[in-house]
Design a protein around this motif. Structure first.
Motif, PDB file in Angstrom:
ATOM      1  N   UNK A   1     -17.774 -35.143  -3.424  1.00  0.00           N
ATOM      2  CA  UNK A   1     -18.564 -34.423  -2.460  1.00  0.00           C
ATOM      3  C   UNK A   1     -18.725 -32.991  -2.949  1.00  0.00           C
ATOM      4  N   UNK A   2     -19.939 -32.476  -2.877  1.00  0.00           N
ATOM      5  CA  UNK A   2     -20.182 -31.120  -3.346  1.00  0.00           C
ATOM      6  C   UNK A   2     -19.737 -30.113  -2.293  1.00  0.00           C
ATOM      7  N   UNK A   3     -19.686 -28.852  -2.695  1.00  0.00           N
ATOM      8  CA  UNK A   3     -19.234 -27.810  -1.771  1.00  0.00           C
ATOM      9  C   UNK A   3     -20.217 -27.602  -0.633  1.00  0.00           C
ATOM     10  N   UNK A   4     -21.475 -28.008  -0.813  1.00  0.00           N
ATOM     11  CA  UNK A   4     -22.471 -27.835   0.246  1.00  0.00           C
ATOM     12  C   UNK A   4     -22.522 -29.036   1.183  1.00  0.00           C
ATOM     13  N   UNK A   5     -21.659 -29.985   0.987  1.00  0.00           N
ATOM     14  CA  UNK A   5     -21.637 -31.162   1.852  1.00  0.00           C
ATOM     15  C   UNK A   5     -21.867 -32.426   1.058  1.00  0.00           C
ATOM     16  N   UNK A   6     -21.920 -33.538   1.774  1.00  0.00           N
ATOM     17  CA  UNK A   6     -22.096 -34.821   1.093  1.00  0.00           C
ATOM     18  C   UNK A   6     -23.488 -34.936   0.464  1.00  0.00           C
ATOM     19  N   UNK A   7     -23.549 -35.663  -0.639  1.00  0.00           N
ATOM     20  CA  UNK A   7     -24.803 -35.841  -1.368  1.00  0.00           C
ATOM     21  C   UNK A   7     -25.049 -37.328  -1.619  1.00  0.00           C
ATOM     22  N   UNK A   8     -26.250 -37.782  -1.279  1.00  0.00           N
ATOM     23  CA  UNK A   8     -26.586 -39.177  -1.538  1.00  0.00           C
ATOM     24  C   UNK A   8     -26.540 -39.469  -3.043  1.00  0.00           C
ATOM     25  N   UNK A   9     -27.031 -38.526  -3.835  1.00  0.00           N
ATOM     26  CA  UNK A   9     -27.093 -38.737  -5.281  1.00  0.00           C
ATOM     27  C   UNK A   9     -25.705 -38.863  -5.891  1.00  0.00           C
ATOM     28  N   UNK A  10     -24.817 -37.914  -5.600  1.00  0.00           N
ATOM     29  CA  UNK A  10     -23.488 -37.999  -6.200  1.00  0.00           C
ATOM     30  C   UNK A  10     -22.714 -39.189  -5.636  1.00  0.00           C
ATOM     31  N   UNK A  11     -22.964 -39.544  -4.378  1.00  0.00           N
ATOM     32  CA  UNK A  11     -22.331 -40.723  -3.805  1.00  0.00           C
ATOM     33  C   UNK A  11     -22.764 -41.993  -4.516  1.00  0.00           C
ATOM     34  N   UNK A  12     -24.055 -42.105  -4.791  1.00  0.00           N
ATOM     35  CA  UNK A  12     -24.563 -43.285  -5.490  1.00  0.00           C
ATOM     36  C   UNK A  12     -24.050 -43.344  -6.922  1.00  0.00           C
ATOM     37  N   UNK A  13     -23.925 -42.184  -7.556  1.00  0.00           N
ATOM     38  CA  UNK A  13     -23.390 -42.142  -8.922  1.00  0.00           C
ATOM     39  C   UNK A  13     -21.937 -42.608  -8.929  1.00  0.00           C
ATOM     40  N   UNK A  14     -21.129 -42.063  -8.008  1.00  0.00           N
ATOM     41  CA  UNK A  14     -19.723 -42.490  -7.926  1.00  0.00           C
ATOM     42  C   UNK A  14     -19.611 -43.982  -7.638  1.00  0.00           C
ATOM     43  N   UNK A  15     -20.450 -44.473  -6.759  1.00  0.00           N
ATOM     44  CA  UNK A  15     -20.420 -45.894  -6.423  1.00  0.00           C
ATOM     45  C   UNK A  15     -20.731 -46.758  -7.651  1.00  0.00           C
ATOM     46  N   UNK A  16     -21.756 -46.379  -8.391  1.00  0.00           N
ATOM     47  CA  UNK A  16     -22.163 -47.136  -9.579  1.00  0.00           C
ATOM     48  C   UNK A  16     -21.112 -47.062 -10.683  1.00  0.00           C
ATOM     49  N   UNK A  17     -20.599 -45.858 -10.935  1.00  0.00           N
ATOM     50  CA  UNK A  17     -19.564 -45.688 -11.962  1.00  0.00           C
ATOM     51  C   UNK A  17     -18.315 -46.470 -11.565  1.00  0.00           C
ATOM     52  N   UNK A  18     -17.969 -46.418 -10.296  1.00  0.00           N
ATOM     53  CA  UNK A  18     -16.810 -47.163  -9.817  1.00  0.00           C
ATOM     54  C   UNK A  18     -16.963 -48.658 -10.012  1.00  0.00           C
ATOM     55  N   UNK A  19     -18.139 -49.169  -9.730  1.00  0.00           N
ATOM     56  CA  UNK A  19     -18.407 -50.595  -9.938  1.00  0.00           C
ATOM     57  C   UNK A  19     -18.287 -50.957 -11.416  1.00  0.00           C
ATOM     58  N   UNK A  20     -18.810 -50.087 -12.287  1.00  0.00           N
ATOM     59  CA  UNK A  20     -18.721 -50.334 -13.729  1.00  0.00           C
ATOM     60  C   UNK A  20     -17.263 -50.309 -14.202  1.00  0.00           C
TER      61      UNK A  20
END
Length: 100
Positions: A1-20
């Motif tokens: 989560x970024x300092x400005x709040x939650x981000x759909x983009x970084x959330x989706x990246x973490x989700x994809x990397x986690x799945x990989x």
């Protein structure tokens, strides 16, 4: 989560990397990598949902404020305020639809 709040983009990246990572852990037989991947995927999904909720609420605020401005503009005969309120209300509807 970024300092400005939650981000759909970084959330989706973490989700994809986690799945990989989880898949890689399955292939190489590493339970640590599997677990790390599951955790990162969950973190990403949670951040994505939080970002969607934040966007939806922001849209609601725009809709309410826009409706108020539109009504006040209509009652007072201020066409500019009425038009601005209608635009803000529409913006809020779009934001809510994008974050369902």
């Amino acid at each position: 989560m970024s300092s400005s709040g939650p981000s759909k983009t970084s959330g989706q990246i973490d989700s994809t990397v986690g799945t990989a990572k989880e898949a890689a852990g399955n292939v190489v037989g590493s339970s640590d990598l599997q677990q790390s991947g599951k955790e990162q995927h969950t973190k990403g999904e949670t951040e994505t949902k939080a970002a969607e909720a934040k966007g939806w609420v922001e849209g609601l605020v725009d809709r309410v404020t826009g409706t108020k401005d539109s009504v006040v503009g209509a009652v007072t005969g201020d066409k500019a305020q009425q038009t601005s309120g209608n635009a803000q209300q529409s913006k809020g509807e779009v934001k809510q639809n994008l974050n369902k």
